[in-house]
Design a protein around this motif. Structure first.
Motif, PDB file in Angstrom:
ATOM      1  N   LYS A 393      12.988 -22.780 -31.857  1.00  0.00           N
ATOM      2  CA  LYS A 393      13.935 -22.854 -30.850  1.00  0.00           C
ATOM      3  C   LYS A 393      14.391 -22.326 -29.566  1.00  0.00           C
ATOM      4  O   LYS A 393      13.694 -22.350 -28.602  1.00  0.00           O
ATOM      5  CB  LYS A 393      15.514 -24.026 -30.622  1.00  0.00           C
ATOM      6  N   LYS A 394      14.112 -20.845 -29.678  1.00  0.00           N
ATOM      7  CA  LYS A 394      14.514 -19.753 -28.486  1.00  0.00           C
ATOM      8  C   LYS A 394      13.237 -19.701 -28.084  1.00  0.00           C
ATOM      9  O   LYS A 394      12.896 -19.637 -26.419  1.00  0.00           O
ATOM     10  CB  LYS A 394      15.171 -18.256 -29.206  1.00  0.00           C
ATOM     11  N   ALA A 396      10.433 -21.587 -28.017  1.00  0.00           N
ATOM     12  CA  ALA A 396      10.151 -22.312 -26.749  1.00  0.00           C
ATOM     13  C   ALA A 396      10.734 -22.361 -25.698  1.00  0.00           C
ATOM     14  O   ALA A 396      10.152 -22.674 -24.344  1.00  0.00           O
ATOM     15  CB  ALA A 396      10.387 -24.230 -27.387  1.00  0.00           C
ATOM     16  N   TYR A 397      12.225 -22.429 -25.396  1.00  0.00           N
ATOM     17  CA  TYR A 397      12.794 -22.032 -24.683  1.00  0.00           C
ATOM     18  C   TYR A 397      12.816 -21.640 -23.754  1.00  0.00           C
ATOM     19  O   TYR A 397      11.874 -20.785 -22.811  1.00  0.00           O
ATOM     20  CB  TYR A 397      14.098 -21.881 -25.160  1.00  0.00           C
ATOM     21  N   PHE A 398      12.639 -19.932 -24.138  1.00  0.00           N
ATOM     22  CA  PHE A 398      11.800 -18.707 -23.063  1.00  0.00           C
ATOM     23  C   PHE A 398      10.594 -18.800 -22.646  1.00  0.00           C
ATOM     24  O   PHE A 398      10.526 -18.554 -21.487  1.00  0.00           O
ATOM     25  CB  PHE A 398      12.024 -17.865 -24.833  1.00  0.00           C
ATOM     26  N   ARG A 400       9.024 -21.776 -21.878  1.00  0.00           N
ATOM     27  CA  ARG A 400       9.302 -22.311 -21.023  1.00  0.00           C
ATOM     28  C   ARG A 400       9.457 -22.204 -19.372  1.00  0.00           C
ATOM     29  O   ARG A 400       8.829 -22.182 -18.738  1.00  0.00           O
ATOM     30  CB  ARG A 400       9.850 -23.791 -21.182  1.00  0.00           C
ATOM     31  N   MET A 401      11.073 -21.060 -19.392  1.00  0.00           N
ATOM     32  CA  MET A 401      11.621 -19.735 -18.489  1.00  0.00           C
ATOM     33  C   MET A 401      11.006 -19.643 -18.065  1.00  0.00           C
ATOM     34  O   MET A 401      10.163 -19.374 -16.518  1.00  0.00           O
ATOM     35  CB  MET A 401      13.142 -20.062 -18.782  1.00  0.00           C
ATOM     36  N   GLU A 471      20.601 -18.800 -25.193  1.00  0.00           N
ATOM     37  CA  GLU A 471      19.615 -19.213 -24.482  1.00  0.00           C
ATOM     38  C   GLU A 471      19.884 -19.521 -22.854  1.00  0.00           C
ATOM     39  O   GLU A 471      19.445 -18.896 -21.926  1.00  0.00           O
ATOM     40  CB  GLU A 471      19.273 -20.311 -24.148  1.00  0.00           C
ATOM     41  N   GLU A 472      21.058 -18.852 -22.550  1.00  0.00           N
ATOM     42  CA  GLU A 472      21.939 -19.404 -21.180  1.00  0.00           C
ATOM     43  C   GLU A 472      21.582 -17.587 -20.761  1.00  0.00           C
ATOM     44  O   GLU A 472      21.679 -17.019 -20.026  1.00  0.00           O
ATOM     45  CB  GLU A 472      23.835 -19.033 -21.070  1.00  0.00           C
ATOM     46  N   LEU A 475      17.709 -17.501 -19.886  1.00  0.00           N
ATOM     47  CA  LEU A 475      18.189 -18.030 -18.168  1.00  0.00           C
ATOM     48  C   LEU A 475      18.562 -16.638 -17.105  1.00  0.00           C
ATOM     49  O   LEU A 475      17.505 -16.694 -16.366  1.00  0.00           O
ATOM     50  CB  LEU A 475      18.592 -19.301 -18.564  1.00  0.00           C
TER      51      LEU A 475
END
Length: 513
Positions: A393-394, A396-398, A400-401, A471-472, A475
């Motif tokens: 999860k981390k 994929a998010y990182f 993408r950002m 995640e915050e 970002l």
């Protein structure tokens, strides 16, 4: 009494004033700052100078007298009774006069250890977003199960004290057997417990292997870019680094004449490339022809969140020429300094002798026992499954950002495992350095990938650790990078960023060198 000024600094170290005064006086006498024969102030004078009671000062003088640093006579006072040795020529500290061995000189030389962390005072932001590598995930750890395993072992401490059976230098036998079973089940390695040796982290295993296998002047083949720890261990042993380039399929295989190779096939460090099956077979064939040894560092491939499982090189090893190294520091927590190695049969006795020399009695026995129970009860495998979901999860998010906000600055290499993302800078080195400095002022830092390169014309690269942050924070870190780039002069210069560079192009340029 100006020589007693250091008293204040001793107050920070000792809880009671009289102890601080005692150590301040003794240090000044030993250093020669209070010469032999000097009369110390009376207890009344000393108590007034340092706001101590006369009883406390008398206690200090009695302590100095008992240790022979002063003499005292009724009615005459207290005198220093210690002749400090003559200072060495040019006041050079004694430690600098000690002659080191060649090994000691190599390990002590300037530059033997390099760190990439930017100084904290470079940041002007209220907090620093640290994207440096090597920091595992901080949530999801089965604290209750681990504490229970530790508590069960603590309860048996009395039995341990009475147990006359010494623990083998290779480590706690049930843990060695548990690791062997885990590797057979999860990694396909047909290891026996007697082949598994426990170390204080994987770096100790690497250092001891270098001492066992490398003579001064021997060449050792390493990847470039590659792990700095192995480079330092080789140099400390007197070996010569033979740098070899990597591409998108891992290390480029050649007909080396050296007898030792260090490789990270399941997830190349730091690029993340997976060594192809064809090259794995080529490496093993090379080792057989040259009677060479391959050290396989499987540092974080168990943290896999995509793609098919990658079998270690050791699973293909039919001639017992591969040393397989793993660690629990990445999957459990950094403070658990337990690593291991699966050794070829011919290395078992030599490593046993080396371990007996350095550790006649293994360290961290309590943790070794708890970890054995943790694995045997199935907690470790369940923990790994949980970790993979969190990391997936981390990541994929990182990823993408990063692509969305700074994708024009880097060629970000996608991966299926591990705790960091490898990225190649799309511009010139000057722009990258300006960007790094600007980012530090914005309060974000990462690991500079250039320090892992040994070949010339190394590209500007970066390694971004993401596992330990929420995640915050990820970002915020990416947005700070974006702001940092916009504050450099290069953002206004057309053509300063060259898009879509490929890892294979970089690797081919390195291999040509």
């Amino acid at each position: 009494m100006d020589f007693l000024v250091p008293f204040d600094s001793y107050l920070k170290e000792y809880r009671y004033k009289y102890l601080a005064l005692f150590h301040a006086l003794r240090s000044a006498i030993v250093a020669g700052n209070i010469p032999n024969g000097t009369k110390l102030p009376s207890s009344r004078e000393m108590s007034g100078m340092y706001q101590l009671s006369r009883g406390s000062v008398n206690q200090v003088y009695d302590m100095l007298l008992a240790e022979g640093y002063v003499t005292a006579a009724v009615g005459r006072g207290t005198y220093v009774n210690y002749e400090a040795p003559d200072r060495l020529e040019h006041d050079i500290p004694v430690t600098e006069q000690i002659r080191l061995s060649d090994w000691g000189e190599r390990i002590s030389c300037e530059g033997a250890y390099r760190t990439d962390a930017l100084l904290a005072h470079e940041a002007t932001a209220t907090s620093v977003i640290n994207l440096e590598m090597g920091q595992p995930v901080q949530e999801g750890f089965p604290v209750e199960a681990w504490c229970h395993a530790m508590y069960q072992e603590v309860r048996q401490l009395e039995a341990l004290r009475q147990d006359s059976e010494p623990i083998h230098p290779a480590g706690y036998e049930p843990l060695r057997e548990a690791i062997a079973l885990h590797l057979r089940r999860m990694r396909g390695i047909q290891a026996r417990g007697e082949q598994v040796f426990i170390f204080n982290g994987s770096m100790q295993a690497i250092a001891l292997l270098m001492q066992l296998l490398v003579n001064p002047g021997d060449g050792v083949v390493v990847e470039s870019p590659g792990y700095g720890g192995i480079q330092r261990a080789i140099e400390a042993a007197g070996g010569i680094l033979i740098a070899n380039a990597v591409d998108e399929q891992g290390i480029i295989v050649r007909e080396w004449t050296e007898k030792l190779l260090f490789v990270t096939p399941s997830r190349q460090f730091p690029t993340g490339a997976v060594l192809s099956l064809e090259r794995r077979q080529q490496l093993l064939a090379w080792a057989a022809r040259h009677k060479a040894i391959i050290i396989e560092d499987d540092y974080d491939s168990e943290i896999r969140y995509g793609g098919r499982p990658i079998e270690p090189l050791k699973t293909l090893d039919q001639e017992d020429r591969v040393v397989y190294i793993g660690t629990f520091s990445k999957t459990m927590y950094n403070g658990l300094r337990i690593g291991y190695a699966v050794l070829p049969t011919s290395l078992i006795k030599p490593m046993e002798r080396a371990k007996q020399l350095y550790e006649p009695s293994p360290t961290s026995v309590l943790e070794q026992r708890a970890l054995a129970a943790f694995i045997q009860n199935g907690h470790y495998e369940r923990h790994l499954r949980r970790l993979r979901r969190i990391y997936s999860k981390k990541y994929a998010y990182f990823y993408r950002m990063m692509q969305e906000h700074v994708g024009h600055l880097f060629n970000i290499i996608s991966c299926d495992a591990g705790m960091h993302i490898y990225a190649i800078w799309n511009g010139d080195p000057e722009a990258y350095e300006a960007f790094r400095l600007s980012a530090a002022k914005e309060g974000v830092r990462w690991s500079d990938g250039r320090r892992f390169h040994l070949l010339s014309n190394a590209p500007a690269t970066a390694c971004f650790g993401f596992a330990h942050l929420q995640e915050e924070d990820l970002l915020r870190g990416v947005l700070r990078m974006k702001t940092a780039w916009e504050k450099t002069k290069y953002v206004r210069e057309p053509g300063s960023i060259i898009k879509d560079q490929k890892l294979s192009q970089i690797s081919r340029r390195e291999s040509d060198d």
